[in-house]
Design a protein around this motif. Structure first.
Motif, short mmCIF file in Angstrom:
data_model
loop_
_atom_site.label_atom_id
_atom_site.label_comp_id
_atom_site.label_asym_id
_atom_site.label_seq_id
_atom_site.Cartn_x
_atom_site.Cartn_y
_atom_site.Cartn_z
N VAL B 63 1.00 -1.29 0.05
CA VAL B 63 -0.11 0.07 -0.11
C VAL B 63 0.88 1.27 -0.11
O VAL B 63 0.74 2.08 -0.52
CB VAL B 63 -0.92 -0.01 1.23
N ALA B 65 3.97 1.36 -1.10
CA ALA B 65 4.62 1.41 -2.38
C ALA B 65 3.72 2.18 -3.41
O ALA B 65 4.32 2.80 -4.22
CB ALA B 65 5.00 0.17 -2.78
N THR B 66 2.47 1.58 -3.59
CA THR B 66 1.50 2.24 -4.29
C THR B 66 1.25 3.67 -4.13
O THR B 66 1.38 4.48 -5.14
CB THR B 66 0.03 1.52 -4.18
N ASP B 69 4.57 5.64 -5.14
CA ASP B 69 4.90 5.61 -6.70
C ASP B 69 3.83 6.62 -7.18
O ASP B 69 4.09 7.49 -7.94
CB ASP B 69 4.65 4.30 -7.21
#
Lengths: 154, 154, 154, 154
Positions: B63, B65-66, B69
């Motif tokens: 989560v 990382a999403t 990014d």
């Protein structure tokens, strides 16, 4: 069946897969850990809910990140068990329980197109306090979509 | 309201937020881009479906990382528009359309506990062909949970 | 002068600088750790021997990597001492002695031009078994040339 | 001998090695690029001047970083030439001339002990505007000491 001291490694790896497969976020993305011999793979089928860019119909980078982080972690845990000494099994269990990602790098190699994505990992370093794992995510045609490298502490 | 040549930057940033907010995976995670002045933030409320480790009730690293990014990407796009020259607006649109993550590093600084998580980003480098962005994710108490750095190409 | 329990922190930081300044490779590159109050900085003067690209007269990326890795390490060591409890000073000394870089990411932000390069660092996370440090290298005009983030284990 | 259009690839790879071998910093560390068939390797002999930690007599991490960055860059340049189309050779030359490291991650896998260190690299992605390269540094006993992954722009 192989046993490492008192550990039946196949049983332990199955249990690890089961534990990951019941993680809420993992389940939310419909990801699954599967055991192929003594190798654990992480599989996710392409789904509308996982798309990042509608115009290009490609997987969101966050899905790849989740898959790479997870397969790296479970393979590291499996390796801890494979190397476990029967006299220090409590120490191994403690490490596996504590294992957490310290940092991860992801390189996006090709657009995330495919019907299924498969993650695999190998342990590059296993130290007293942490390890380094390399992970790959291929699509169902064998094309490398993303690669990762992560440090875990335990 | 500010205009960069013929671009009304507030309108453009609103459109970027709307585009991200309709991305299927982003929606699946219940993430939202919000505009605060001319700064874009990414917000996600803690939810059972986003938990990685049930025992510890912490957010899955995927989560974070999403979110990292995504906030890095949208802030880079916004910066491209902010620096756009009215004579080369078509070039800017092409860059924004093409923008894709090349690689990202995430460092997990503290366990993902909180009621809400907020992502912010700043552009460190903006080149002809790509840029570098630093991202942070704090929880609702202002604690730094994860930090990231990413290269994007356009 | 500050004392942390029985440690005179200024003396300890001076000793750390001296230890780094006598490291053979550090000396080979003519790098120096200097103490500015309680902040350690790493300094290197531009020199023909440090140039990577003769045509562009810019610093080799390996010099930046060496400087960033070193300043991150020494600042982490200093922080271990600053946080040391007088009852566990032996434990701190052991950590400092063992401290080693696990992984590092470097982002090259601008071409390495300048007469002098200055490295600084801050600790983002300090755990039981390792820490995360962010480092920057500026030139003598205050321009950010490279930034790094590293995990160290101890 | 292979020719790619009008390019004699062996001659081109020899020229690349020569160019790197005359870089001042590369020379300062006594590193050398050598051609083994069509594979370029980077070699450095252990030397007192390259030691980071005198007590442990191990290579400074900055030496590994320099070697990994360099071998990744030269192998990327060689690959650009290998894939060059005789009709667009000027474009390839421009890319090679411009090629610069955007970011790099290094993982330190084992202490830098050995008499010689050998770097190798492979291109994972080659795009229009940049590429991704994976690099390894082994010692003379074949032990993996450090691994890297880098993004280059051109």
């Amino acid at each position: 069946m192989t046993t490492t001291g008192v550990i039946k490694i196949d049983v332990v790896l199955q249990q690890l897969c089961r534990a990951f497969n019941t993680s809420p976020f993992f389940h939310h993305l419909n990801m699954k850990m599967v055991l192929d011999g003594q190798d654990i793979k992480c599989i996710v089928d392409m789904d509308d809910s996982l798309i990042g860019n509608v115009a290009f119909q490609i997987l969101h980078g966050g899905v790849a990140a989740t898959l790479l982080d997870s397969i790296g972690g479970i393979v590291a845990m499996g390796e801890l068990y494979k190397r476990a000494d029967k006299d220090h099994i409590a120490d191994t269990v403690k490490k596996v329980t504590r294992l957490a990602t310290v940092d991860m790098r992801i390189d996006y190699i090709a657009p995330g197109r495919g019907r299924q994505f498969i993650g695999s990992a190998e342990v590059l370093r296993m130290g007293r306090k942490g390890c380094t794992t390399r992970m790959n995510m291929h699509n169902d045609e064998g094309k490398l979509i993303a690669t990762g490298i992560a440090s875990y502490a335990y």
